[in-house]
Design a protein around this motif. Sequence first.
Motif, PDB file in Angstrom:
ATOM      1  N   GLY A   1       9.171  -2.144  -3.216  1.00  0.00           N
ATOM      2  CA  GLY A   1       8.684  -2.620  -1.926  1.00  0.00           C
ATOM      3  C   GLY A   1       9.810  -3.094  -1.024  1.00  0.00           C
TER       4      GLY A   1
ATOM      5  N   ALA B   1      -4.986  -3.112  -2.949  1.00  0.00           N
ATOM      6  CA  ALA B   1      -3.539  -2.991  -3.162  1.00  0.00           C
ATOM      7  C   ALA B   1      -3.063  -1.578  -2.861  1.00  0.00           C
ATOM      8  CB  ALA B   1      -3.195  -3.383  -4.603  1.00  0.00           C
TER       9      ALA B   1
ATOM     10  N   GLY C   1      -2.638  -0.821   0.732  1.00  0.00           N
ATOM     11  CA  GLY C   1      -1.409  -1.385   1.283  1.00  0.00           C
ATOM     12  C   GLY C   1      -0.273  -0.388   1.303  1.00  0.00           C
TER      13      GLY C   1
ATOM     14  N   ALA D   1       2.126   0.496   4.449  1.00  0.00           N
ATOM     15  CA  ALA D   1       3.593   0.546   4.399  1.00  0.00           C
ATOM     16  C   ALA D   1       4.119   1.918   4.799  1.00  0.00           C
ATOM     17  CB  ALA D   1       4.065   0.181   2.993  1.00  0.00           C
TER      18      ALA D   1
ATOM     19  N   HIS E   1       4.111 -10.849   0.058  1.00  0.00           N
ATOM     20  CA  HIS E   1       2.717 -10.392   0.149  1.00  0.00           C
ATOM     21  C   HIS E   1       2.451  -9.253  -0.832  1.00  0.00           C
ATOM     22  CE1 HIS E   1      -1.183  -9.520   1.803  1.00  0.00           C
ATOM     23  NE2 HIS E   1      -0.810  -8.353   2.290  1.00  0.00           N
ATOM     24  N   GLN E   2       3.401  -8.328  -0.944  1.00  0.00           N
ATOM     25  CA  GLN E   2       3.226  -7.234  -1.899  1.00  0.00           C
ATOM     26  C   GLN E   2       3.221  -7.760  -3.331  1.00  0.00           C
ATOM     27  OE1 GLN E   2       5.500  -3.686  -1.216  1.00  0.00           O
ATOM     28  NE2 GLN E   2       5.519  -3.132  -3.371  1.00  0.00           N
TER      29      GLN E   2
ATOM     30  N   SER F   1      -0.091  -9.195  -4.223  1.00  0.00           N
ATOM     31  CA  SER F   1      -1.144  -8.238  -4.584  1.00  0.00           C
ATOM     32  C   SER F   1      -1.107  -7.918  -6.076  1.00  0.00           C
ATOM     33  CB  SER F   1      -0.993  -6.952  -3.761  1.00  0.00           C
ATOM     34  OG  SER F   1       0.181  -6.255  -4.134  1.00  0.00           O
TER      35      SER F   1
END
Length: 407
Positions: free
Chosen positions: A85, A272, A275, A279, A384-385, A388
């Motif tokens: 990430g 998740a 997300g 991204a 934040h990632q 998750s």
Amino acid sequence: MLLSSLRTASLCGCRHAGKRFQHGNRSPQLRQWLVKRGQSTITAEVGASSTPAAATVPNAATNRILGRWLLGCSGLVVGAVVLGGVTRLTESGLSMVDWHLVREMKPPQSQAEWEAEFAKYQQFPEFKIMNHEMTLPEFKFIFYMEWGHRMWGRLVGLAYILPTMYFWKKGYFNRSMKGKVLGLCGFVFFQGLLGWYMVKSGLEEKPESHDVPRVSQYRLSAHLGSALLLYCASLWTGLTLLLPVHKMAETKQIMQLRRFAKGTGGLVFLTALSGAFVAGLDAGLVYNSFPKMGERWIPDDLLAFSPALKNVFENPTTVQFDHRVLAVSSLTAITGLYLFSRRMVLPRRAKIAISLLTAMAYGQVALGISTLLLYVPTPLAATHQSGSVALLSLAIWVLAELRKMPK
């Protein structure tokens, strides 16, 4: 008991027969055979009596070892997800333009090697369109980010494969466990290939596209999704080996709670995964307001692409909207799970797991809103990632605590 009596009688008979032959001066060959027969009977009985004391493999001790190993592997997978990430957020993922299993383990050392690596990078769209003013020191930073991510992936592979070979040789795996660990090792190998397949999509020339060079959001989601599946499988298997099953009465409420928890876990996983599309399309930079998107609850360009289904995966506005809806749905489901669980008697560990899941859900939503309002700063977005994955971990723990007693 009957078998033991017969053996004793046979042994005594052999001994008495030996004595009679000694007194009667009968055949020495026959006497020798009878003596050996008695000795072999005694040896066999001693061996049989010592067999029950031998340890069986696998057993509770080996299961604990395997459980801790798998938890350690799942922790390494988390590290790979977080590092991936950060690599994505720092736009470092396209800095290494080729893939070699062994040769790339050693980064460039001399100035000439660095300049040669930089020259290769300059031939691809990301440098030509976005980074044409990049210097060699700046290139070294993004190169080391991607190199670190790839080396961590190799560490994950070794952490799965080498202990698997050792434990297999030692006989720690039962038949079911052999299938599971083979599946996990195969998934690690697949994950590595999928990572390079994803990177290749960002290195391709796309003359018809006016967008900035980036990896395919489809391949990015597949790469993240497979990593999360590997993590969930490793964590679940490790927890089921370490945590004893609770003896709960199979009441209607317990069965409903278990189904509720499974659905909630699936929703957390789907959130998740969505997300990754956020991204991949930089959709976090489209509408930086909450709870509304701009001045509206439902933005005008939600279905701007045709056909309509294309918006779900390729329209940044729709992707962000879907992620918001899934996040709020996950929070609502987890809150409902917590309130429903309070109406019944549960083991202490299960109550703790559900409470932590609920607290983490509210924290994760707060992190997501903050990341959006502050225009996706790298440290906050990476947190934040990571959140998750933490939320998904707690959902898996809840499911492990509520699992059925094996028949």
